[in-house]
Design a protein around this motif. Structure first.
Motif, short mmCIF file in Angstrom:
data_model
loop_
_atom_site.label_atom_id
_atom_site.label_comp_id
_atom_site.label_asym_id
_atom_site.label_seq_id
_atom_site.Cartn_x
_atom_site.Cartn_y
_atom_site.Cartn_z
N ASN A 48 19.58 -33.73 32.28
CA ASN A 48 18.35 -33.59 31.49
C ASN A 48 18.42 -32.40 30.55
OD1 ASN A 48 16.63 -35.78 32.08
ND2 ASN A 48 16.38 -34.96 34.16
N MET A 49 19.30 -31.44 30.85
CA MET A 49 19.41 -30.29 29.95
C MET A 49 20.07 -30.70 28.64
SD MET A 49 20.69 -26.55 31.13
CE MET A 49 20.38 -25.15 30.08
N VAL A 50 21.06 -31.57 28.70
CA VAL A 50 21.66 -32.08 27.45
C VAL A 50 20.59 -32.86 26.69
CG1 VAL A 50 23.45 -33.51 26.40
CG2 VAL A 50 23.96 -32.25 28.50
N ALA A 53 17.41 -32.51 26.76
CA ALA A 53 16.41 -31.60 26.19
C ALA A 53 16.91 -30.96 24.89
CB ALA A 53 16.05 -30.50 27.20
N GLY A 54 18.23 -30.77 24.79
CA GLY A 54 18.78 -30.08 23.62
C GLY A 54 19.00 -30.96 22.40
N SER A 111 26.12 -28.01 28.75
CA SER A 111 24.99 -28.77 28.21
C SER A 111 24.72 -28.40 26.76
CB SER A 111 23.72 -28.44 28.98
OG SER A 111 23.93 -28.55 30.34
N ASN A 112 24.76 -27.09 26.49
CA ASN A 112 24.47 -26.63 25.14
C ASN A 112 25.51 -27.14 24.15
OD1 ASN A 112 26.37 -25.06 26.52
ND2 ASN A 112 25.83 -23.17 25.43
N ALA A 133 24.95 -30.97 23.56
CA ALA A 133 23.79 -31.20 22.68
C ALA A 133 24.10 -30.77 21.25
CB ALA A 133 22.57 -30.43 23.21
#
Lengths: 212, 212
Positions: free
Chosen positions: B77-79, B81-82, B192-193, B196
Motif C-alpha cells: 500500500n505504500m507504493v 500511496a506514492g 516503495s519510494n 512509485a
C-alpha cells in the motif's frame, strides 16, 4: 537461481543479522541501533549509520509518549501508509496527515505557501501529544520550527528526514539546532520510507519492551 | 539559516537541474534519463544512475500501455500511496494492491506462502493489461517469473525494485533474465519510494507528450 530457503517470519531476523555483521565495528546503544538498522533494512543504504542524528534521550522519551497514547502526524500519505497503524492503535495512537485535504490545498493556494506549511498549522492544533514524522517536505520542518518559537509548540519528537536538493539540508539543520527532541537524517537523504521505518522501529521496541 | 527563496512549483525543476549537473558526463537517452533522475530525486542516492537496468524499449512500451488504459499492481500500500492516481486515471488506469486483503492473508497462512505470492496470483487474473510495480517483496518477483513461465502471464512492464538483504538480489536477476519488459534496480537497493517514483516518471512523460 539459488534462493535461500527461509520462512517469511525469519526473513527480517536474518536481514538484521546481515546488517549487524556488515556494520562491523559500528556498534550503537541498543535503543538507537534498532532504529538505525531498521532504516538500513528499508533502504539498503549504510549511509544512514553515519547521517542519523539522535538528540539526547529522544528514543526513551518517544517510547514513553507512544505508550501514553501520543498521535503521529506525517507530511505525506506515503509515510502514513508505511506506519504500522495496528500496533500504534494498541497504545491508543492514531496517524494524521492533512496535506491532501481539499481545504488545505485551497488555503495554501490563497496564501501562496505550501500545503505542508498549512498542514503543520493544523497539526499544531491537535490537543494530544504529537510525534511529527516528516519524510518529504522541508517547508514542514521550517513551519514546525516557527511554531515552536512563536507559538510554544512542544512536539514529543520530530523525525526530520525529508529528502532532496532544495532547502532540505538547511531545514534539517534548523531542527538539529532546536530544543525539540529529534531524530534527523543529516544531509540530502531521507524519504517517506525512512520516516515510516523510524516510527515502526520505535513501535516495535515498545511492543518488545511491554511484552505485547 | 539561509534558505533559497523559491516557489513551490519551481522546486522540482531546480532539483532536476541540480541532479543533471551532478550527473555530469552521465548522459542518458531522454526517456530513460527522466526515470533515473526522478528516482534520484526521491532518494538523493546517485547509485541509481548505475544500478537501474532498462530492457530494450521498456519505456515506450509502458507509455503506450498506460495511454491505452493499463492498470498498475503494487506489492504494498505504500507504493500505491506514492503513485499519482489522479494522473493515471486520466488515461483510464487504476492501482491495485491485494496484499492487505483479509482473504489473501488467510490463504497465504493456510498454504505457508507469503501474502505477496498470493496477491500476485490474484493480480494475474485481472483481465486488463498490467504494469507491476514491486518495491518490497522478492517473493512477488519470484511468483511473477513463475506465472510468466507456467501460465503465460504477459506483463506490460515489471518494475522490479524490492529492497533488502535476503533473496532480493536473486529475485531481481530472475526478472533481468526473463523476457518481460522490465526496469530493475540491480543489487540490494530499491523500495516503495523508488517503485512509485518510476511509475510517476512514466506518467509525467506521458502527460508531457500528450500535452495534458
Amino acid at each position: 537461481m539459488d534462493f535461500e530457503i527461509i520462512k517469511p517470519a525469519d526473513i527480517e531476523k536474518r536481514s538484521f543479522a546481515i546488517i549487524t555483521e556488515e556494520l562491523g565495528d559500528r556498534v550503537f546503544p541498543e535503543e538507537i541501533g534498532l532504529v538505525v538498522k531498521r532504516v538500513i533494512h528499508t533502504s539498503a543504504d549504510f549511509d544512514y549509520a553515519d547521517n542519523l542524528v539522535f538528540s539526547e534521550g529522544a528514543v526513551p522519551r518517544a517510547l514513553e509518549a507512544i505508550r501514553n497514547g501520543a498521535h503521529i502526524v506525517t507530511d505525506t500519505n506515503m509515510v502514513k501508509a508505511g506506519i504500522n497503524k495496528k500496533t500504534l492503535a494498541k497504545f491508543g495512537g492514531e496517524v494524521h496527515c492533512f496535506v491532501a485535504d481539499a481545504d488545505v490545498a485551497e488555503e495554501a493556494k490563497q496564501r501562496g505557501v505550501t500545503r505542508s506549511t498549512v498542514s503543520m498549522e493544523r497539526a499544531a492544533k491537535l490537543d494530544v501529544p504529537v510525534i511529527f514524522a516528516i519524510g518529504n517536505a522541508p517547508t514542514a520542518l521550517i513551519e514546525l520550527d516557527r511554531l515552536m518559537r512563536e507559538q510554544d509548540l512542544k512536539p514529543e519528537l520530530i523525525i526530520g528526514v525529508p529528502v532532496g536538493f532544495v532547502n532540505v539540508v538547511e531545514s534539517k539543520e534548523l531542527i538539529l539546532q532546536s530544543q525539540a527532541p529529534h531524530i534527523v537524517a543529516r544531509g540530502r537523504k531521507g524519504g517517506s520510507n525512512v520516516a515510516a521505518a523510524i516510527v515502526n522501529a520505535l513501535l516495535y521496541q515498545l511492543v518488545h519492551r511491554e511484552g505485547f
